[in-house]
Write an enzyme that holds these catalytic residues in place. Structure first.
Site, PDB file in Angstrom:
ATOM      1  N   LYS A  79      41.913  28.890  30.677  1.00 17.74           N
ATOM      2  CA  LYS A  79      42.584  27.508  30.929  1.00 17.74           C
ATOM      3  C   LYS A  79      41.743  26.769  32.003  1.00 17.74           C
ATOM      4  O   LYS A  79      41.334  27.290  33.043  1.00 17.74           O
ATOM      5  CB  LYS A  79      44.144  28.004  31.362  1.00 17.74           C
ATOM      6  CG  LYS A  79      45.088  26.921  31.903  1.00 17.74           C
ATOM      7  CD  LYS A  79      46.390  27.612  32.092  1.00 17.74           C
ATOM      8  CE  LYS A  79      47.290  26.389  32.311  1.00 17.74           C
ATOM      9  NZ  LYS A  79      48.583  26.934  32.627  1.00 17.74           N
ATOM     10  N   SER A 154      52.749  25.356  30.064  1.00 16.44           N
ATOM     11  CA  SER A 154      51.556  24.526  30.078  1.00 16.44           C
ATOM     12  C   SER A 154      50.299  25.179  29.457  1.00 16.44           C
ATOM     13  O   SER A 154      49.293  24.419  29.494  1.00 16.44           O
ATOM     14  CB  SER A 154      51.459  24.128  31.526  1.00 16.44           C
ATOM     15  OG  SER A 154      51.005  25.542  32.259  1.00 16.44           O
ATOM     16  N   SER A 178      54.868  29.550  31.591  1.00 20.11           N
ATOM     17  CA  SER A 178      53.688  28.741  30.972  1.00 20.11           C
ATOM     18  C   SER A 178      52.777  29.690  30.106  1.00 20.11           C
ATOM     19  O   SER A 178      51.803  29.349  29.685  1.00 20.11           O
ATOM     20  CB  SER A 178      53.005  27.714  31.909  1.00 20.11           C
ATOM     21  OG  SER A 178      53.815  26.961  32.270  1.00 20.11           O
TER      22      SER A 178
END
Length: 492
Positions: A79, A154, A178
């Site tokens: 990420k 997210s 998330s």
């Protein structure tokens, strides 16, 4: 050699160990898939092909020398919130579009030490604020199951990259769901560990008392391999807990489902926005666990209505504090030709941050302001403690707590949910972060539009092994985690 992306992490480690294929061949295979497929999915922000091939060659050398670890040579995607030395780390924001990190986050450094090969950095909601991955400066990532739908957020890029078979597993972060919500939306398994289990050093901060890194993969077994790398104490992170780390892979069958007491909060299944298909799939999965010997126990979680308002006071307050460092002076985006220092601050922040980030900074700044600090922020922290006590009381009579991971399946891209509608979508996940508990989401079927549904299991502190074990045994008895999106099948 054409279907390497279909192999589980265990099968990849076995194939590398038995020299059925090399890390270079495996890495080249994934890089070709990324080139072929990712234009449709838009999961990667940065592909690090050159570095990946160099890491793969080094991994192959270790294999030949007989000094390789279990995961040496297996590819991974990170990420874009984890700092990576010499590689752009953007947090999905224009503010950090030009930021090349001078160091590695602990999670990245541990991955390198384990011999993992970094394919690149994947997309996310800006500064991890959002539930759709649409707030990214780099545009929306698509859900591999339906390209006109969001992958969640997210950690939407982390979910999409695995669901499209563009990486075997990925790192994610979870501040209010998330990891678990995008895992649910994309038909994956995602684990949010206990707060303090995984180092936050080098993980760009959103809300420091809530943020936690974790693994996202197809199965609990795949997640266990990555947790073995990610978990552990880190002296560089003052919130990291010095506690022995389990061998999560070895413990995959360590918890017996037979006799496991699963709490079913009646408040969770009466939420107004809970979709009928989601409720049905979750209840079917619980019935399956009951058939496997689990005992379903109805429980009360009386603080449910306080989750959303409490979270959306504490998280923005911490965000407003954490993001104050992005002022156009030290690093990151700087506006052009500022007239004076105030103009520099104002324009750098208003041009560098997107609307959702600005909204949360404003809410948080208001909650922390002198006249409202006690009325809002301090009160929210007191309610947070009550939420934690609510869970601890429940764990006196049950081993884990079951809930949907999200009240709906994936939204359509451009659905233009109001901020409040989006925040209410976090109803099942945010309390876990407020309490610092571990939780896992696993695929349990599909709605009528063939969009994945996720079951969430919440554990008591430090029970990651138990959660992975329960889901692993469920996955041995079902095949939802083996289902693949059409885009992954078509481009096999």
């Amino acid at each position: 050699m054409t279907d390497l992306h279909r192999l589980s992490v265990r099968e990849l480690t076995e194939g590398l160990a038995q020299a059925k294929f090399s890390s270079r061949e495996l890495t080249e295979h994934y890089l070709k898939r990324i080139e072929k497929v990712d234009a449709q999915v838009k999961s990667y922000v940065t592909v690090t092909a050159k570095q990946a091939l160099a890491q793969a060659d080094a991994a192959d050398e270790l294999r030949r020398a007989g000094t390789a670890g279990v995961l040496t040579g297996v590819p991974i995607a990170h990420k874009d919130i984890f700092c990576t030395q010499g590689i752009r780390t953007s947090a999905g924001s224009k503010m950090l579009d030009n930021f090349i990190s001078p160091y590695d986050a602990t999670v990245v450094a541990k991955g390198k030490a384990a011999g993992l090969v970094t394919l690149g950095k994947v997309n996310m909601d800006e500064f991890a604020m959002g539930s759709t991955s649409e707030s990214s400066y780099y545009g929306a990532t698509k859900n591999p199951w339906a390209l006109d739908h969001v992958p969640g957020g997210s950690s939407g890029g982390s979910a999409a990259v695995v669901a499209a078979d563009l990486a075997p597993f990925a790192t994610g972060t979870d501040t209010g769901g998330s990891i678990r919500q995008p895992a649910s939306f994309c038909g994956l398994t995602g684990l949010k560990p206990t707060y303090g289990r995984v180092s936050r050093y080098g993980m760009i901060a959103y809300a420091s008392s809530l943020d936690q890194g974790g693994p996202m993969a197809r199965s609990a077994e795949d997640c266990a391999y990555l947790m073995n790398v990610m978990a552990g104490h880190d002296a560089k992170d003052s919130t990291s807990v010095e506690k022995d780390v389990d061998d999560y892979v070895a413990n995959l069958n360590g918890t017996s489902v037979k006799g496991l007491r699963i709490g079913i909060p009646k408040q969770y299944f009466n939420v107004a926005g809970l979709a009928a298909d989601v409720k049905a799939r979750v209840e079917e999965s619980l019935k399956k666990l009951e058939e496997m010997g689990a005992i379903l126990v109805e429980i009360d979680l009386n603080m449910t209505e306080a989750y959303v308002p409490t979270y959306y006071l504490i998280a923005p307050a911490e965000a407003s504090s954490n993001l104050s460092r992005y002022d156009g002076v030290r690093y990151g985006y700087r506006c052009e030709d500022p007239k004076d220092i105030m103009d520099l601050y104002k324009r750098s922040r208003s041009e560098g941050f997107g609307p959702e980030v600005q909204r949360r900074i404003l809410i948080g700044t208001y909650a922390l302001s002198a006249g409202y600090y006690d009325a809002y922020y301090v009160k929210a922290q007191k309610v947070r403690r009550l939420i934690q006590q609510d869970f601890l009381k429940a764990f006196e009579s049950v081993d884990v707590i079951a809930a949907p991971a999200a009240p709906t399946t994936a939204y359509k891209i451009g659905a233009n949910l109001s901020p409040v509608e989006m925040y209410l979508g976090d109803i099942y996940t945010i309390a876990v972060n407020l309490a610092g508990l571990p939780a896992i989401s696993a695929p349990v079927g599909f709605d009528q539009d063939n969009l994945p549904v996720g079951l969430q299991l919440i554990g008591n502190y430090w029970s990651e092994s138990q959660l992975l074990s329960v889901v692993h045994q469920y996955q041995q008895a079902t095949d939802w985690h083996t289902k693949r999106a059409a885009i992954a099948e078509e481009n096999a």
